[in-house]
Design a protein around this motif. Sequence first.
Motif, short mmCIF file in Angstrom:
data_model
loop_
_atom_site.label_atom_id
_atom_site.label_comp_id
_atom_site.label_asym_id
_atom_site.label_seq_id
_atom_site.Cartn_x
_atom_site.Cartn_y
_atom_site.Cartn_z
N CYS A 99 0.86 -1.18 0.00
CA CYS A 99 0.00 0.00 0.00
C CYS A 99 0.90 1.24 0.00
O CYS A 99 1.70 1.43 0.92
CB CYS A 99 -0.92 0.01 1.22
SG CYS A 99 -1.99 1.46 1.29
N HIS A 104 0.89 5.35 4.84
CA HIS A 104 1.92 4.31 4.95
C HIS A 104 3.20 4.68 4.18
O HIS A 104 4.11 3.85 4.09
CB HIS A 104 1.38 2.99 4.40
CG HIS A 104 0.16 2.51 5.11
ND1 HIS A 104 0.12 2.27 6.46
CD2 HIS A 104 -1.10 2.24 4.64
CE1 HIS A 104 -1.10 1.87 6.81
NE2 HIS A 104 -1.86 1.85 5.73
N PRO A 194 1.00 -5.71 4.20
CA PRO A 194 0.35 -6.38 5.33
C PRO A 194 0.93 -7.76 5.61
O PRO A 194 0.58 -8.38 6.62
CB PRO A 194 -1.11 -6.47 4.88
CG PRO A 194 -1.03 -6.56 3.39
CD PRO A 194 0.13 -5.69 3.00
N ALA A 221 -5.73 1.27 0.38
CA ALA A 221 -5.78 1.22 1.84
C ALA A 221 -6.79 0.21 2.36
O ALA A 221 -6.54 -0.46 3.38
CB ALA A 221 -6.09 2.62 2.39
N ALA A 222 -7.91 0.07 1.67
CA ALA A 222 -8.92 -0.90 2.11
C ALA A 222 -8.40 -2.32 2.02
O ALA A 222 -8.59 -3.14 2.93
CB ALA A 222 -10.19 -0.74 1.28
N PHE A 224 -5.31 -3.19 2.09
CA PHE A 224 -4.27 -3.33 3.12
C PHE A 224 -4.89 -3.72 4.45
O PHE A 224 -4.44 -4.66 5.11
CB PHE A 224 -3.48 -2.03 3.25
CG PHE A 224 -2.49 -2.04 4.37
CD1 PHE A 224 -1.21 -2.53 4.18
CD2 PHE A 224 -2.82 -1.55 5.64
CE1 PHE A 224 -0.28 -2.55 5.22
CE2 PHE A 224 -1.92 -1.57 6.68
CZ PHE A 224 -0.64 -2.07 6.47
N GLU A 225 -5.92 -2.99 4.87
CA GLU A 225 -6.55 -3.26 6.15
C GLU A 225 -7.17 -4.65 6.18
O GLU A 225 -7.09 -5.37 7.19
CB GLU A 225 -7.62 -2.21 6.44
CG GLU A 225 -7.08 -0.81 6.66
CD GLU A 225 -6.20 -0.70 7.90
OE1 GLU A 225 -6.41 -1.49 8.85
OE2 GLU A 225 -5.29 0.17 7.92
N GLN A 226 -7.76 -5.05 5.07
CA GLN A 226 -8.41 -6.37 5.00
C GLN A 226 -7.39 -7.49 5.09
O GLN A 226 -7.69 -8.57 5.63
CB GLN A 226 -9.20 -6.47 3.71
CG GLN A 226 -10.05 -7.74 3.61
CD GLN A 226 -10.90 -7.76 2.37
OE1 GLN A 226 -10.74 -6.93 1.47
NE2 GLN A 226 -11.85 -8.69 2.31
N LEU A 228 -4.46 -7.42 6.72
CA LEU A 228 -3.67 -7.48 7.95
C LEU A 228 -3.96 -8.74 8.74
O LEU A 228 -5.11 -9.16 8.84
CB LEU A 228 -3.96 -6.26 8.82
CG LEU A 228 -3.32 -4.93 8.41
CD1 LEU A 228 -3.86 -3.81 9.27
CD2 LEU A 228 -1.80 -5.00 8.53
N THR A 230 -4.86 -11.17 11.73
CA THR A 230 -5.70 -10.94 12.91
C THR A 230 -4.99 -11.38 14.19
O THR A 230 -4.07 -12.16 14.16
CB THR A 230 -7.02 -11.72 12.77
OG1 THR A 230 -6.73 -13.12 12.57
CG2 THR A 230 -7.82 -11.19 11.59
#
Length: 230
Positions: A99, A104, A194, A221-222, A224-226, A228, A230
Amino acid sequence: MEVEPLGEGLLVLRFGSGIDPAVNARVHAAADVLGQHALRGVDDLVPAYASLGIRYRAEAWLTTDRPPWQALAAAVQALLDGTAAAAAPAPRTVEIPVCYAAAHAPDLAVVAAQAGLPASEVIARHCAPLYRVAMLGFAPGFPYLIGLDPALHTPRRADPRTQVPAGAVAIGGGQTGIYPRALPGGWQIIGRTPQVLFDPGRQPASLLQAGDGVRFRPIDAAAFEQALPT
């Protein structure tokens, strides 16, 4: 090729000096040959930019006429001489999502200004090459990648950060690399992945290995967040 003993359990093969893709290719070709033939007493092979470390047990090479390192060096030389013409296997290629969004990429503008290019072109050029993992170092799982577009070569920061986030993708001089965990660092951060570069509970622990090919793929960015963990 020069051979040098370091202590009683490490033999170093030197193929040149500096950062040179051709020299680094010779290092990995030698590592491939030695890895395939499993010389007795050899516990590990450690490729670097222009050298190959061979970690071994000296007792496996005890002789009456010469030190263990010389006996091993002779066997290594004979093996490399006998297989010099063999084609090296194609390296594994690993795709790394990155990303490049502003949150970032705090130094993307610095790299763009240094190159005289818009940020979008920096990203495109950073993703274009097939890089090679020249070596792992600095921290477990940190890949030093050869193949960066010369236009993107950017000096390291004058004021290194006390903490760089895990997964940060950065440029330092003529190299690019990825921080495997939160660490101090002075490279220019232009993105973040990620993916987990190093996990001691994983086998192998390092996602990337010396000699691997690497391609960067831009994500938003979306995504990337998805992605990552858990």
